[in-house]
Design an enzyme around this catalytic site. Structure first.
Site, PDB file in Angstrom:
ATOM      1  N   ILE A  34      -0.116  -0.052  13.287  1.00 24.70           N
ATOM      2  CA  ILE A  34       0.608   1.177  12.984  1.00 24.70           C
ATOM      3  C   ILE A  34       0.263   1.496  11.536  1.00 24.70           C
ATOM      4  O   ILE A  34       0.375   0.643  10.651  1.00 24.70           O
ATOM      5  CB  ILE A  34       2.132   1.029  13.196  1.00 24.70           C
ATOM      6  CG1 ILE A  34       2.864   2.331  12.811  1.00 24.70           C
ATOM      7  CG2 ILE A  34       2.703  -0.155  12.442  1.00 24.70           C
ATOM      8  CD1 ILE A  34       4.349   2.312  13.166  1.00 24.70           C
ATOM      9  N   SER A  35      -0.197   2.711  11.290  1.00 26.38           N
ATOM     10  CA  SER A  35      -0.757   3.056   9.982  1.00 26.38           C
ATOM     11  C   SER A  35       0.292   3.063   8.874  1.00 26.38           C
ATOM     12  O   SER A  35       1.495   3.226   9.118  1.00 26.38           O
ATOM     13  CB  SER A  35      -1.435   4.428  10.042  1.00 26.38           C
ATOM     14  OG  SER A  35      -2.566   4.391  10.877  1.00 26.38           O
ATOM     15  N   GLN A  36      -0.190   2.902   7.660  1.00 31.33           N
ATOM     16  CA  GLN A  36       0.630   3.020   6.456  1.00 31.33           C
ATOM     17  C   GLN A  36       1.296   4.395   6.448  1.00 31.33           C
ATOM     18  O   GLN A  36       0.636   5.416   6.658  1.00 31.33           O
ATOM     19  CB  GLN A  36      -0.273   2.857   5.240  1.00 31.33           C
ATOM     20  CG  GLN A  36       0.391   3.035   3.907  1.00 31.33           C
ATOM     21  CD  GLN A  36      -0.635   3.067   2.775  1.00 31.33           C
ATOM     22  OE1 GLN A  36      -1.828   2.926   3.008  1.00 31.33           O
ATOM     23  NE2 GLN A  36      -0.162   3.254   1.561  1.00 31.33           N
ATOM     24  N   PRO A  37       2.600   4.497   6.206  1.00 29.92           N
ATOM     25  CA  PRO A  37       3.276   5.790   6.221  1.00 29.92           C
ATOM     26  C   PRO A  37       2.649   6.838   5.305  1.00 29.92           C
ATOM     27  O   PRO A  37       2.570   8.016   5.679  1.00 29.92           O
ATOM     28  CB  PRO A  37       4.705   5.440   5.791  1.00 29.92           C
ATOM     29  CG  PRO A  37       4.895   4.050   6.310  1.00 29.92           C
ATOM     30  CD  PRO A  37       3.563   3.383   6.103  1.00 29.92           C
ATOM     31  N   ARG A  88      10.665   4.783  12.258  1.00 31.42           N
ATOM     32  CA  ARG A  88       9.432   3.995  12.331  1.00 31.42           C
ATOM     33  C   ARG A  88       9.651   2.641  12.998  1.00 31.42           C
ATOM     34  O   ARG A  88       8.757   2.122  13.675  1.00 31.42           O
ATOM     35  CB  ARG A  88       8.849   3.803  10.928  1.00 31.42           C
ATOM     36  CG  ARG A  88       7.445   3.160  10.931  1.00 31.42           C
ATOM     37  CD  ARG A  88       6.874   3.107   9.534  1.00 31.42           C
ATOM     38  NE  ARG A  88       5.491   2.637   9.525  1.00 31.42           N
ATOM     39  CZ  ARG A  88       5.071   1.536   8.893  1.00 31.42           C
ATOM     40  NH1 ARG A  88       5.941   0.782   8.215  1.00 31.42           N
ATOM     41  NH2 ARG A  88       3.800   1.177   8.927  1.00 31.42           N
TER      42      ARG A  88
END
EC number: 2.1.1.77
Length: 212
Positions: A59-62, A33
């Site tokens: 960048i989205s939350q995992p 990431r």
């Protein structure tokens, strides 16, 4: 070594939050990431939170990446359309789980960064990238077995529904942005009839372009 330890930690974290698909967990563990996070924020790459990547995007939350991916029900044979390449992180996850990934990004600078990470650093060969309005889809490559939208639209973009193959599924955040939206799964029956199911509340940046 740091990259892999961060990714493995994220995989364990999303598993603890309810992600069960072994293939999705493996993909989270394998994709670095931090490669997709701006240098000044790389020390936060292992956190389960969205991070800014510039141009009003994130960048989205995992966990959300893993949840959306899991709800696509990928078997490895699908052709997937992704609307909103963004950093490229979600694209890299999809590339490990699908036969082909077609991803569209409307911000040229983000598209260039993602291209460098995905094609030049990770050398992914099953990813095709385009710069443009993702809400219009990728008509010449349609139909798609799966469609994943990574920004919130006021309504499900009709062009994307039209490009979804019979028996296919779309996962899309629907609602006003900024604010709280609902993550929706749209299943297209073999008879062409769409069935929508609301999944979880989410917060995404708005889809830009004709449907934003």
């Amino acid at each position: 070594m740091v990259r892999w330890s961060v990714s493995a930690e994220l995989s364990r974290a999303v598993a603890a939050m309810g992600i069960r698909d072994p293939a999705v967990l493996r993909a989270i563990a394998e994709v670095p990431r931090d490669l997709f996070v701006p240098p000044r924020l790389r020390h936060q790459a292992g956190a389960d939170q969205a991070l800014p990547i510039g141009f009003g995007q994130t960048i989205s939350q995992p966990f959300v990446v893993a949840f959306m991916t899991e709800r696509l029900h990928l078997t490895g044979l699908e052709r997937v359309l992704e609307v909103g390449t963004g950093s490229g992180y979600q694209t890299a996850i999809l590339a490990r789980l699908a036969a082909e990934v077609f991803s569209i990004e409307i911000v040229p600078e983000l598209a260039a960064r993602a291209r460098a990470a995905l094609l030049e650093t990770l050398h992914l060969r099953n990813v095709r990238l385009r710069t443009g309005d993702g809400a219009a889809g990728w008509p010449e490559a349609a139909p798609f077995d799966r469609v994943l939208v990574t920004a919130a639209a006021p309504e499900v973009p009709p062009a994307l529904t039209a490009q979804l193959a019979p028996g296919g599924r779309m996962v899309v955040p629907v609602g006003a942005a900024p604010g709280l939206q609902v993550l929706r799964a749209v299943d297209k029956g073999n008879d062409g009839v769409d069935l929508s199911t609301d999944l979880i509340p989410v917060r995404f940046v708005p889809l830009t372009g004709a449907s934003g």
